[in-house]
Design a protein around this motif. Sequence first.
Motif, mmCIF file in Angstrom:
data_model
loop_
_atom_site.group_PDB
_atom_site.id
_atom_site.type_symbol
_atom_site.label_atom_id
_atom_site.label_comp_id
_atom_site.label_asym_id
_atom_site.label_seq_id
_atom_site.Cartn_x
_atom_site.Cartn_y
_atom_site.Cartn_z
ATOM 1 N N TYR A 375 0.849 -1.190 0.000
ATOM 2 C CA TYR A 375 0.000 0.000 0.000
ATOM 3 C C TYR A 375 0.884 1.239 0.000
ATOM 4 N N LEU A 376 0.411 2.257 -0.706
ATOM 5 C CA LEU A 376 1.115 3.530 -0.800
ATOM 6 C C LEU A 376 0.271 4.613 -0.146
ATOM 7 N N TYR A 377 0.887 5.395 0.735
ATOM 8 C CA TYR A 377 0.222 6.522 1.387
ATOM 9 C C TYR A 377 0.882 7.804 0.890
ATOM 10 N N CYS A 378 0.070 8.756 0.418
ATOM 11 C CA CYS A 378 0.617 10.000 -0.116
ATOM 12 C C CYS A 378 -0.177 11.206 0.360
ATOM 13 N N ALA A 379 0.523 12.313 0.569
ATOM 14 C CA ALA A 379 -0.111 13.612 0.740
ATOM 15 C C ALA A 379 -0.525 14.107 -0.635
ATOM 16 N N ALA A 380 -1.704 14.743 -0.716
ATOM 17 C CA ALA A 380 -2.211 15.096 -2.039
ATOM 18 C C ALA A 380 -3.118 16.323 -1.983
ATOM 19 N N ALA A 381 -3.258 16.941 -3.155
ATOM 20 C CA ALA A 381 -4.218 18.023 -3.357
ATOM 21 C C ALA A 381 -4.591 18.037 -4.831
ATOM 22 N N VAL A 382 -5.862 18.280 -5.121
ATOM 23 C CA VAL A 382 -6.332 18.321 -6.506
ATOM 24 C C VAL A 382 -5.929 19.637 -7.159
ATOM 25 N N ASP A 383 -6.131 20.747 -6.447
ATOM 26 C CA ASP A 383 -5.774 22.071 -6.941
ATOM 27 C C ASP A 383 -4.515 22.566 -6.254
ATOM 28 N N ASN A 384 -3.934 23.642 -6.769
ATOM 29 C CA ASN A 384 -2.763 24.244 -6.135
ATOM 30 C C ASN A 384 -3.123 24.701 -4.729
ATOM 31 N N VAL A 385 -2.580 24.024 -3.734
ATOM 32 C CA VAL A 385 -2.980 24.275 -2.357
ATOM 33 C C VAL A 385 -2.168 25.396 -1.714
ATOM 34 N N ASN A 386 -1.054 25.778 -2.292
ATOM 35 C CA ASN A 386 -0.152 26.722 -1.632
ATOM 36 C C ASN A 386 -0.818 28.012 -1.169
ATOM 37 N N PRO A 387 -1.644 28.667 -1.993
ATOM 38 C CA PRO A 387 -2.238 29.922 -1.523
ATOM 39 C C PRO A 387 -3.518 29.745 -0.712
ATOM 40 N N LYS A 388 -3.968 28.508 -0.530
ATOM 41 C CA LYS A 388 -5.286 28.258 0.048
ATOM 42 C C LYS A 388 -5.267 28.285 1.579
ATOM 43 N N THR A 389 -6.436 28.570 2.140
ATOM 44 C CA THR A 389 -6.649 28.482 3.589
ATOM 45 C C THR A 389 -7.800 27.532 3.909
ATOM 46 N N ASP A 390 -8.283 26.793 2.904
ATOM 47 C CA ASP A 390 -9.534 26.054 3.020
ATOM 48 C C ASP A 390 -9.391 24.593 3.453
ATOM 49 N N GLY A 391 -8.187 24.148 3.809
ATOM 50 C CA GLY A 391 -8.028 22.766 4.257
ATOM 51 C C GLY A 391 -8.293 21.743 3.175
ATOM 52 N N SER A 392 -7.956 22.049 1.929
ATOM 53 C CA SER A 392 -8.313 21.169 0.811
ATOM 54 C C SER A 392 -7.289 20.077 0.527
ATOM 55 N N SER A 393 -6.247 19.950 1.333
ATOM 56 C CA SER A 393 -5.294 18.844 1.171
ATOM 57 C C SER A 393 -5.779 17.621 1.942
ATOM 58 N N PHE A 394 -5.212 16.458 1.634
ATOM 59 C CA PHE A 394 -5.671 15.217 2.248
ATOM 60 C C PHE A 394 -4.587 14.156 2.107
ATOM 61 N N ASN A 395 -4.767 13.041 2.801
ATOM 62 C CA ASN A 395 -3.903 11.880 2.634
ATOM 63 C C ASN A 395 -4.691 10.793 1.929
ATOM 64 N N ILE A 396 -4.052 10.157 0.949
ATOM 65 C CA ILE A 396 -4.715 9.124 0.162
ATOM 66 C C ILE A 396 -4.012 7.795 0.352
ATOM 67 N N GLN A 397 -4.807 6.715 0.447
ATOM 68 C CA GLN A 397 -4.283 5.366 0.641
ATOM 69 C C GLN A 397 -4.545 4.556 -0.633
ATOM 70 N N ILE A 398 -3.460 4.068 -1.249
ATOM 71 C CA ILE A 398 -3.537 3.460 -2.574
ATOM 72 C C ILE A 398 -3.073 2.004 -2.499
ATOM 73 N N PRO A 399 -3.958 1.045 -2.770
ATOM 74 C CA PRO A 399 -3.516 -0.361 -2.803
ATOM 75 C C PRO A 399 -2.662 -0.640 -4.030
ATOM 76 N N LEU A 400 -1.698 -1.526 -3.881
ATOM 77 C CA LEU A 400 -0.790 -1.902 -4.953
ATOM 78 C C LEU A 400 -0.886 -3.401 -5.214
ATOM 79 N N ALA A 401 -0.638 -3.814 -6.425
ATOM 80 C CA ALA A 401 -0.597 -5.231 -6.801
ATOM 81 C C ALA A 401 0.742 -5.509 -7.461
ATOM 82 N N VAL A 402 1.446 -6.529 -6.987
ATOM 83 C CA VAL A 402 2.743 -6.904 -7.538
ATOM 84 C C VAL A 402 2.576 -8.244 -8.238
ATOM 85 N N THR A 403 2.957 -8.288 -9.511
ATOM 86 C CA THR A 403 2.806 -9.511 -10.294
ATOM 87 C C THR A 403 4.059 -9.715 -11.137
ATOM 88 N N PRO A 404 4.318 -10.959 -11.611
ATOM 89 C CA PRO A 404 5.439 -11.168 -12.509
ATOM 90 C C PRO A 404 5.259 -10.392 -13.802
#
Length: 406
Positions: A375-404
Amino acid sequence: MIIYIKKIVLACLLISLSGIATAQIQVKSLPVSAELKKGKESQFLDGPSILKLKDYFVWGGSAVKGKDGKYHMLFAMWESGPDKDSFSQSWVLESKIGYAVSDFPDRDFKFQKIILKGARYDGDPEAWDAQGVHNPHVKEFEGSYYLYYIGGKDPGEEVAPDVDKRNRVQQSQQIGVIQFDAFEDLVVGNFKRAAKPLLSPRTRVKKNNVVSPSPEGTVAKPDNLIVVNPSVDYNPKTKEYMLFFKGNIYEPSWKGVHGVATGPTPMGPFTAREEFIFDVRMPDGTLASTEDPYVWFSTKYNCFFAVVKDFTGTVAKSEKKVLAILKSEDGIKWEITSEPLFMKREITLENGQTIHLDRLERPQLLLSEDGTPLYLYCAAAVDNVNPKTDGSSFNIQIPLAVTPAN
């Protein structure tokens, strides 16, 4: 969309280790349980695979499976709102570390409480981590848990009158660690706070706007100005622990560079080495700028891997600000893989929709016992969060599959 990390060399691909040829593998990121929503100012993702809190920015999260079978996440968070500073200002000055728990590794993390604030809240404005704490990295070694984090303080206007408070604090950031035996102890505060950082910068080279500069002519080391963004693992080949960190250099503008320190225990003492690691060069011969390393040792393939944010696309041989992967036999000398792109800044939802993200960084992994990413955990934002004050960032949990690989 399914992202293929073809021939990812999580196995030091096509290389023989101990006389045994390793198998080629590929990793797919699987769809996440989330939906795109529109707030008053920004778009954001929300749903079971998203950790997002009302009135807070949420950022990098690191998770482990506990002895109770639950999944425990420590993550950065700080207050948001119209009366607060923007994201780019407030993460330096106000970040705290929160705790969330789930029965699942990739969804339904429930916020419990803030477990660590700047030491000024406890009446210690002179502590190395007085102002704020950020970018947690949690690991388990031999039955104990270790919370590595970064902290900073304001050394005071009199130290650098031409440098504003935000930059004075950022230039003071270093790495600390807290050891604890159970998450129940962490929740009730039954732990000893880090009295001093694990490492301090050996050089402070910058042409202007610098706190306590090194003498003119000093050559910058990997731990220049700051020591941040820890990633720690045990090296079974040398029987020592390796602390990977980021520093800043200017050639002439800012870039993130990396070094490594070694020590006998998860709490050190750590001694920084001289080498710049992840030593990938731009066409002009200068170091490519990267940050946010997650480094791990794979017992299955007997080598190290690192996932980093690649600012220029030079490491990933792709567009800018993607995640790239490197490999190493010893954790010191690194090389990019034959297919070095780990992940673009885009996510596939369960409904098949592809979401392009402005930010996807602070990668942290949950691994199998043999070092296979699950599993991969990442900090993320859809829009440019730098100038924002609206709390629009989040953490996302991404399942991974490993195959030959085919």
